[in-house]
Every structure is written in C-alpha cells, then in structure tokens.
Design a protein around this motif. Structure first.
Motif, short mmCIF file in Angstrom:
data_model
loop_
_atom_site.label_atom_id
_atom_site.label_comp_id
_atom_site.label_asym_id
_atom_site.label_seq_id
_atom_site.Cartn_x
_atom_site.Cartn_y
_atom_site.Cartn_z
N GLY A 107 83.79 33.52 53.85
CA GLY A 107 83.28 32.31 54.37
C GLY A 107 84.04 32.00 55.76
O GLY A 107 83.35 30.82 56.29
N GLY A 108 85.00 32.46 56.07
CA GLY A 108 85.77 31.82 57.25
C GLY A 108 86.97 30.95 57.15
O GLY A 108 86.53 29.85 56.52
N GLY A 109 88.14 31.59 57.28
CA GLY A 109 89.27 30.22 56.82
C GLY A 109 90.11 30.41 57.94
O GLY A 109 89.87 30.79 58.97
N ALA A 110 91.46 29.73 57.75
CA ALA A 110 92.27 29.78 58.97
C ALA A 110 93.73 30.33 58.44
O ALA A 110 94.26 30.30 57.29
N SER A 111 94.59 31.13 59.36
CA SER A 111 95.84 31.51 59.17
C SER A 111 96.74 30.89 60.26
O SER A 111 96.15 30.91 61.26
N TYR A 112 97.97 30.88 60.11
CA TYR A 112 98.83 30.30 61.15
C TYR A 112 100.03 30.95 61.35
O TYR A 112 100.52 31.78 60.14
N SER A 113 100.78 31.15 62.48
CA SER A 113 101.96 31.59 62.60
C SER A 113 102.86 30.60 63.26
O SER A 113 102.62 29.84 63.96
N LEU A 114 104.11 30.72 63.11
CA LEU A 114 105.28 29.70 63.67
C LEU A 114 106.33 30.31 64.26
O LEU A 114 106.43 31.45 64.32
N ARG A 115 106.92 29.58 65.36
CA ARG A 115 108.16 29.98 65.79
C ARG A 115 109.11 28.96 66.02
O ARG A 115 108.69 27.84 66.12
N ARG A 116 110.25 29.31 66.42
CA ARG A 116 111.49 28.33 66.49
C ARG A 116 111.84 28.12 67.69
O ARG A 116 111.69 29.06 68.70
N CYS A 117 112.30 26.83 68.26
CA CYS A 117 113.06 26.81 69.45
C CYS A 117 114.46 27.01 69.33
O CYS A 117 114.83 26.36 68.52
N LEU A 118 114.87 27.53 70.02
CA LEU A 118 116.20 28.03 69.98
C LEU A 118 117.35 27.56 70.95
O LEU A 118 118.39 27.61 71.15
N SER A 119 116.61 26.34 71.45
CA SER A 119 117.66 25.69 72.63
C SER A 119 117.83 24.23 72.01
O SER A 119 116.98 23.66 71.11
N SER A 120 118.99 23.65 72.41
CA SER A 120 119.09 22.11 72.09
C SER A 120 118.26 21.13 72.99
O SER A 120 118.30 20.15 72.48
N LYS A 121 117.86 21.84 73.98
CA LYS A 121 116.62 20.94 74.63
C LYS A 121 115.34 21.21 74.19
O LYS A 121 114.96 22.08 73.41
N THR A 122 114.36 20.23 74.72
CA THR A 122 112.80 20.41 74.47
C THR A 122 112.37 21.61 74.86
O THR A 122 112.61 21.94 76.10
N CYS A 123 111.65 22.55 74.05
CA CYS A 123 111.14 23.97 74.50
C CYS A 123 109.38 23.52 74.90
O CYS A 123 108.58 22.69 74.04
N GLU A 124 108.99 24.06 75.91
CA GLU A 124 107.59 23.68 76.19
C GLU A 124 106.69 24.53 75.20
O GLU A 124 106.76 25.89 75.19
N GLY A 125 105.58 24.20 74.89
CA GLY A 125 104.71 24.78 74.27
C GLY A 125 104.40 24.27 72.70
O GLY A 125 105.17 23.29 72.29
#
Length: 562
Positions: free
Chosen positions: A87-105
């Motif tokens: 019937g149509g669902g959702a799946s997700y994918s994650l990623r990590r920010c490798l900087s001590s500063k803020t990552c855009e996105g």
C-alpha cells in the motif's frame, strides 16, 4: 600517564554535554551532532601525504563523495526497513556530520517503498491505527474507534471518532509513516508532515494519473461517456436498467432525482454475479470496488473512483408516483486496441522482394486477438498504417550465367486491391445492401494479373465489400378526407380517395395492396326520414363513388425507384 588523563577528562566532558542536551529538551527525541574525538598529541602540525597509506574502501560506510568531503558529511547509511509491507510506505537513510561545526543540509532522507496493492482483506491503514486504541480506556471507558479522514488542517494527526457517538479525539499527534494524507491522493504522511507523492511513487513528484488511470498519460486509452435516463412508471415494471458500466471504468458519478431508488448488480469476467442494495448513506464494497453513496431528501448520489472490478449494472427500483431522472458520467476504458504485427515473410526468396506489417485487434481484457470490428467501434482507435520494406535483395543463382535482378518495386507495381462490380440492391426502397468481392492481385512484368495472398495488400486499406443502397422511404398509402354521406337521412355510405405516394410526394405504384385503407364505409345521418318504409333512401349525387372507382382502376405507374 598525562595522555590517559587528558583522554579521561575528554570523555567526562562529553558525558556532561550529553546530559545537558537531554535535560534541555525534556526527554524529546533530538538529533545530536556527531563528531570524532582525536587525541591532541596525535594531530599532525601540517597535513601529510603518505603514498603508502591505503585508499578508502568505496563500499565502506565512511567512503564519501567529493561533495560529501566538502560539506563534511559522512556517506549515507543503508535504507531502513519499510514502514509498511504493502500500500505504499516510507523508508529512511541517515548520515553523520563529521565536523565540530554545523553541517549544511539534512541528516535524514526518505523514499517510498512497498508500492504494491494490499490484499482486499487487509483493511485501511489509518483504520488499523485507530482500532489499536480499542483496549485503552478514554475518560474511563473503552470505545471502538473509527478513523476520521481528510482533516483539512492536520491530515497527519490520528483523529478517531467513537462508534455510536459524536466523540472525536486526537489519539496520536502523528500517524505512522506511509499513511495517506487524503483518501483521494497518493500524498503520504512522513514524520508527521504531509509529503507530495506522484503517481510514479516518487516523493516530491507532481506527475499525476490521467482520467484513464495511466500515470503521466494523455487520456487516449479511455473515453468519456455521458448520458441520462428517465423512468417510465406507466410501463408497469418494478425495476429498470439505467446503464451498464464496463469493467475497469473510472470516475463514475450518478445522480438520481425522484422517488425511485438505485441499486447495483455486478458480473465478473468469469460470470460470477453479485448484487448490492443501497439503503443508507455510507461506503459500500462490491467486487474489490469502493462505492460512496449519499441518500438525500430529494436525490441519491453514487460515486465510484474505480477502477471497477467487474461489469456494473446500475438499476432503479421503481417506487411509483412521478418519474425519476438519472444523470451519469464515467470514463470507459478502450477495451480493444490495435496492435502492430511483425513483418510477414518476404514475397520472394531472392532477387529483391518486399514484406509488410499489419495490425490486429487485441482484447485487453482477455488478452486475445479478435475481429477488427471491435476496434472500429472506438473512434479514438486509429489503425496503424502497415510498414513496407525490401527483403532478400541478394541475386538469384542462374545456371545460364550472370543475370541482373532489379529491386522488386522498380520493375513492376506493388500488389493492389481489385474489386468486382456492385451487385443489385437487396431491396427497391427502405434501405438495402449491395455487395462486391475484393481480392488482392499481382501484376507481373508482362501485365498478367493473378490473385495472391491477402496480406500482401495490407499496406493500403481494403476497399469496402458492402454499402447501403436505396435508402429512401418506400411508397405509402395516403388517405384523403371522407366525402359527405350519400343520403340526407338515415343510414348510407361515404367514400374517400386513397393514393399511393412515393418519397418524392408523387402519385406512383409500389404500395402494398394488403395494407391499403378502405375507401368506403357506412355512415348515419341523424335526421329522421319521413318517407314510407318500403321506399329506399334517395342517394345523393354519386360523384364521390365514381371518382373512387376511377382511381381504383387507374393504371399504376410502372417506373420503379432506383
């Protein structure tokens, strides 16, 4: 060692930061920036380029594209399990920010999954989430919860209503991922927000189905059907058929105005029949098809989004009184379509020949080839023109030595349709049929014409073998006014002139003598006669009788209509 003390202090500092972050959010789930702790004494003063260092494994989780290196994001992780199995669902994918500063996105992205229809008995996904709260007390009572659909303000909250009462409650701030925002849309709720989903099942896509149900289609695979029906109570029937709507039709809407009532019969391709009585407002199900029915004070409305799971026959139960009127509209699939064939065998084995394609009428329901008349029924169906190509162009072997063979279509004409003269019309008037034979012929270099296989001429339309003829009306009898009665009192006779009139309005022959109206009849004059009984009534001037007899004996025209 001083190094180990520094490491311990760094870990304690990280634990304190995590505690503060959790307390600041009162237990709410948050995404915390991830970074790697590196001992300071291991950091080089300047970047070194060691050629002996092993390159990153592209398949590892830390392998990153050039864009990821610039933005200091880690590579995307693997996709999670789908939120639904159908019937149509959702799946997700994650990623990590490798900087001590803020990552855009964003550190999470979604995609749709399990885009297959659920079994008919699976039930509605939103309804399942409501019913899951049936064993939880609300205000001290248990309730059977039913879903509330199409909330214009918050379509992704789980609002349910208690069965048998008007109580409506928000049982959860968010529905599960993959729940449809609206019943008539593919848009789905993901993390509590309604996301646009196209008919290609891609998030953010604006591609839509046409009225035929084809994703990004042009509407050419179906046709719009409109009509109306008026009941006839005087016929004495208790029920009557309004319209038969074919299998796979879509966007059906019927409106009945009057005292009668709608009901539906179904018949599947296997011949299984069903019936549905519509007695109150609500949703009904018949042959895997949902029907929305409204019963109002002055009319009844039936809506079916479709596609229909069988042939539906909509009928009315006649209730008496005034006649009812039904207006309907739906999109009917073109069940028969032209399908181009492969090339036929070459006309010759060597020396240059030709081969053609054709088109066959294909039944989309049964998957079989049927006669062409089925495809001609739909004006939208345009038969593809046959394709012609040369073949077997290599020279033929000749024992007498070299012999030049020119391409087939350069030294004699292509096969063509040849027709015989039309036969005489089957009737002299009133519409008849005349026929002729049509065959495929070839002409050789000497001009000799011979019959050949019909497929060789299919590159051009076959000429008609039947045509209507003598479509004008047949002569009919025309009776003029009656004459005055032949007597001035009592009982007598009266006469009239009866003529045979053709389609041009001229007096002619050809009328059926058995259907001729009579030219005389008895008449009664209400004035009493004062003559003696044995004296017969005196006849009036017999001019009418004489004229009628003369017209009876008049010679009929011999010219027959052409």
């Amino acid at each position: 060692m001083p190094g180990s003390c520094w490491w311990t202090a760094a870990l304690l500092l990280l634990a304190a930061c995590l505690k503060v972050a959790v307390q600041a959010n009162d237990g709410d789930a948050v995404f915390i920036r991830e970074f790697t702790l590196i001992r300071r004494d291991h950091l080089p003063e300047e970047p070194l380029h060691d050629s002996s260092q092993k390159p990153e494994d592209p398949s590892s989780r830390t392998a990153r594209s050039e864009e990821d290196r610039d933005t200091l994001w880690d590579a995307w992780g693997s996709w999670s399990e789908c939120s639904r199995t159908c019937g149509g669902g959702a799946s997700y994918s994650l990623r990590r920010c490798l900087s001590s500063k803020t990552c855009e996105g964003q550190n999470i992205k979604y995609r749709t999954c399990s885009n297959v229809d659920c079994p008919p008995d699976a039930g509605d996904f939103r309804a399942q989430q409501c019913s899951a709260h049936a064993d939880v007390r609300y205000q001290g009572q248990y309730h059977e919860w039913l879903p509330v659909y199409n909330d214009p303000e918050n379509p992704c909250t789980l609002k349910c209503k208690a069965k048998g009462s008007g109580l409506v409650v928000e049982l959860a701030p968010k529905v599960l991922d993959g729940t449809r925002c609206y019943t008539e849309s593919l848009d789905m709720c993901i993390s509590g927000a309604c996301q646009i989903v196209g008919c290609d099942h891609e998030l953010g896509s604006t591609v839509k189905e046409d009225n035929c149900g084809v994703c990004n289609g042009d509407g050419s695979s179906c046709r719009l059907v409109r009509g109306h029906y008026k009941s006839q109570h005087a016929s004495g029937k208790t029920e009557d058929t309004v319209v038969i709507i074919p299998y796979k039709s879509r966007h059906v809407r019927l409106v009945l105005k009057g005292p009668d009532h709608l009901y539906v019969e179904s018949k599947t391709l296997q011949g299984v029949k069903g019936e549905l009585v519509l007695d109150k407002t609500g949703q009904y199900h018949l042959e895997n098809t949902t029907l929305d029915y409204q019963k109002l004070s002055d009319k009844e409305v039936l809506k079916i989004t479709g596609p229909l799971g069988a042939d539906f026959t909509v009928k009315v139960q006649l209730a008496g009184g005034a006649d009812s009127v039904v207006q309907y509209i739906y999109y009917q699939p073109i069940a028969h379509r032209w399908r181009e064939t492969d090339f036929f065998p070459c006309s010759v084995t060597c020396g240059g020949g030709y081969q053609l394609t054709s088109a066959e009428c294909y039944d989309l329901r049964s998957g079989r080839v049927v006669v062409d008349q089925y495809c001609h029924y739909y004006p939208e169906n345009v038969k593809p023109k046959p394709k012609l190509q040369e073949c077997n162009m290599e020279p033929c072997l000749d024992s007498d030595g070299y012999k030049q063979i020119m391409p087939y279509d350069l030294y004699h004409p292509l096969p063509r349709w040849e027709s015989s003269p039309w036969t005489a019309c089957s009737t002299s008037c009133g519409g008849g049929i005349q026929s002729r034979s049509v065959s495929c012929v070839e002409e050789d270099m000497q001009g000799t014409i011979t019959a050949t296989e019909e497929w060789k001429c299919l590159y051009s339309p076959k000429t008609a073998i039947l045509q209507p003829c003598n479509a004008f009306d047949c002569p009919t009898w025309l009776a003029q006014e009656w004459s005055p009665c032949t007597v001035t009192c009592g009982q007598g006779l009266r006469y009239r002139v009866v003529l045979c009139i053709d389609h041009r309005g001229l007096h002619a022959g050809g009328c059926n003598p058995t259907t001729k109206p009579h030219i005389k009849e008895e008449c009664l004059v209400t004035v009493p006669c004062y003559k003696s009984i044995d004296t017969l009534p005196v006849e009036a001037k017999p001019v009418w009788h004489k004229q009628a007899i003369e017209l009876e004996e008049e010679v009929s025209a011999t010219e027959e209509p052409t």
